[in-house]
Design a protein around this motif. Structure first.
Motif, PDB file in Angstrom:
ATOM      1  N   PHE A  56      19.009  37.359   6.497  1.00 41.06           N
ATOM      2  CA  PHE A  56      17.624  37.454   7.010  1.00 41.06           C
ATOM      3  C   PHE A  56      17.438  38.620   6.972  1.00 41.06           C
ATOM      4  O   PHE A  56      16.195  39.118   6.806  1.00 41.06           O
ATOM      5  N   VAL A  57      18.244  39.668   7.339  1.00 43.14           N
ATOM      6  CA  VAL A  57      17.967  41.311   7.176  1.00 43.14           C
ATOM      7  C   VAL A  57      17.293  41.329   5.750  1.00 43.14           C
ATOM      8  O   VAL A  57      16.392  42.127   5.537  1.00 43.14           O
ATOM      9  N   ILE A  58      18.150  40.857   4.539  1.00 40.11           N
ATOM     10  CA  ILE A  58      17.869  41.128   3.469  1.00 40.11           C
ATOM     11  C   ILE A  58      16.397  40.534   2.865  1.00 40.11           C
ATOM     12  O   ILE A  58      15.609  41.303   2.233  1.00 40.11           O
ATOM     13  N   SER A  59      16.176  39.223   3.461  1.00 41.56           N
ATOM     14  CA  SER A  59      15.060  38.747   3.172  1.00 41.56           C
ATOM     15  C   SER A  59      13.861  39.565   3.712  1.00 41.56           C
ATOM     16  O   SER A  59      12.754  39.469   3.022  1.00 41.56           O
ATOM     17  N   ILE A  60      13.902  40.061   4.825  1.00 42.62           N
ATOM     18  CA  ILE A  60      12.830  40.913   5.492  1.00 42.62           C
ATOM     19  C   ILE A  60      12.648  42.146   4.702  1.00 42.62           C
ATOM     20  O   ILE A  60      11.623  42.792   4.466  1.00 42.62           O
ATOM     21  N   ALA A  61      14.061  42.847   4.441  1.00 43.18           N
ATOM     22  CA  ALA A  61      13.897  44.202   3.708  1.00 43.18           C
ATOM     23  C   ALA A  61      13.312  44.077   2.375  1.00 43.18           C
ATOM     24  O   ALA A  61      12.446  44.916   1.955  1.00 43.18           O
ATOM     25  N   TRP A  62      13.308  42.980   1.566  1.00 40.67           N
ATOM     26  CA  TRP A  62      12.692  42.870   0.215  1.00 40.67           C
ATOM     27  C   TRP A  62      11.504  42.120   0.215  1.00 40.67           C
ATOM     28  O   TRP A  62      11.016  41.755  -0.798  1.00 40.67           O
ATOM     29  N   LYS A  63      11.115  41.644   1.317  1.00 45.43           N
ATOM     30  CA  LYS A  63       9.747  40.873   1.528  1.00 45.43           C
ATOM     31  C   LYS A  63       8.418  41.294   0.649  1.00 45.43           C
ATOM     32  O   LYS A  63       7.714  40.596   0.166  1.00 45.43           O
ATOM     33  N   TYR A  64       8.488  42.638   0.484  1.00 47.22           N
ATOM     34  CA  TYR A  64       7.224  43.056  -0.281  1.00 47.22           C
ATOM     35  C   TYR A  64       7.282  43.607  -1.769  1.00 47.22           C
ATOM     36  O   TYR A  64       6.499  44.101  -2.304  1.00 47.22           O
ATOM     37  N   ALA A  65       8.513  43.411  -2.172  1.00 47.06           N
ATOM     38  CA  ALA A  65       9.062  43.672  -3.544  1.00 47.06           C
ATOM     39  C   ALA A  65       7.880  42.904  -4.586  1.00 47.06           C
ATOM     40  O   ALA A  65       7.455  43.713  -5.446  1.00 47.06           O
TER      41      ALA A  65
END
Length: 197
Positions: free
Chosen positions: A103-112
């Motif tokens: 979940f943390v990684i998906s939020i961290a990279w959501k704007y890539a």
């Protein structure tokens, strides 16, 4: 300087932004549904719908009724697949490590993906910039999406239970409005966090 988002601002401004663009987004969505089966063209239109529309909404630029057919989006096919592949592998690995890292990684990279298409960043650079942009706001982004989901789910459930035939129609309308509001939320957060990258 690290930007701090607030849940209430995300939901309020995101809903306003999404509903403000409801006409062009609806037309682009219908056009995507009608053409998503056409090889090659469907990749550019998917990039246009999932990235281009959100980027234009974030910048308050007028949305064309045929925005998804902009040939610029097809130019980013390779980078789009690469950034989403890298992101997908990272999120999958995070979920293997007891869900929460995923979940943390998906939020961290959501704007890539947005940074690749909108700002011309290379895929690894976009992942890094997205992580930096969301730093200190991951919990707020998660809570905003959770609260929005609850806000939409309650009337949907009530409408479906009230009257089966009319309730389903009204629930469908609320659900569709929810999709536009969610696009607005993504555009608002992208603008607030990534405008100066």
């Amino acid at each position: 300087m690290e930007k701090k988002l607030r849940v209430g601002d995300i939901i309020k401004n995101g809903i306003e932004l999404g509903l403000k663009n409801i006409g062009p987004v609806l037309v682009n969505l219908i056009l995507w549904i009608l053409t998503c089966w056409i090889p090659y063209l469907n990749i550019g239109t998917t990039i246009g719908l999932t990235v281009g529309v959100i980027a234009k909404m974030a910048k308050d630029e007028p949305l064309s009724m045929t925005e998804i057919f902009n040939p610029e989006y097809r130019k980013y096919m390779g980078e789009f697949f690469l950034v989403n592949g890298l992101s997908g592998m990272g999120v999958a690995f995070g979920f293997i490590l007891l869900l929460i890292p995923g979940f943390v990684i998906s939020i961290a990279w959501k704007y890539a993906s947005l940074l690749v298409v909108d700002k011309g960043k290379n895929p690894t650079e976009a992942l890094s910039f997205s992580n930096k942009a969301t730093y200190g706001n991951k919990a707020t982004l998660f809570l905003a999406h959770l609260v929005f989901f609850i806000i939409i789910s309650i009337p949907l459930g009530i409408l479906i239970e009230l009257n089966k035939s009319i309730g389903f129609l009204l629930a469908a309308i609320v659900g569709i409005l929810g999709v536009f509001a969610l696009l607005g939320i993504e555009a608002y957060c992208y603008r607030e966090l990534c405008s100066d990258l």
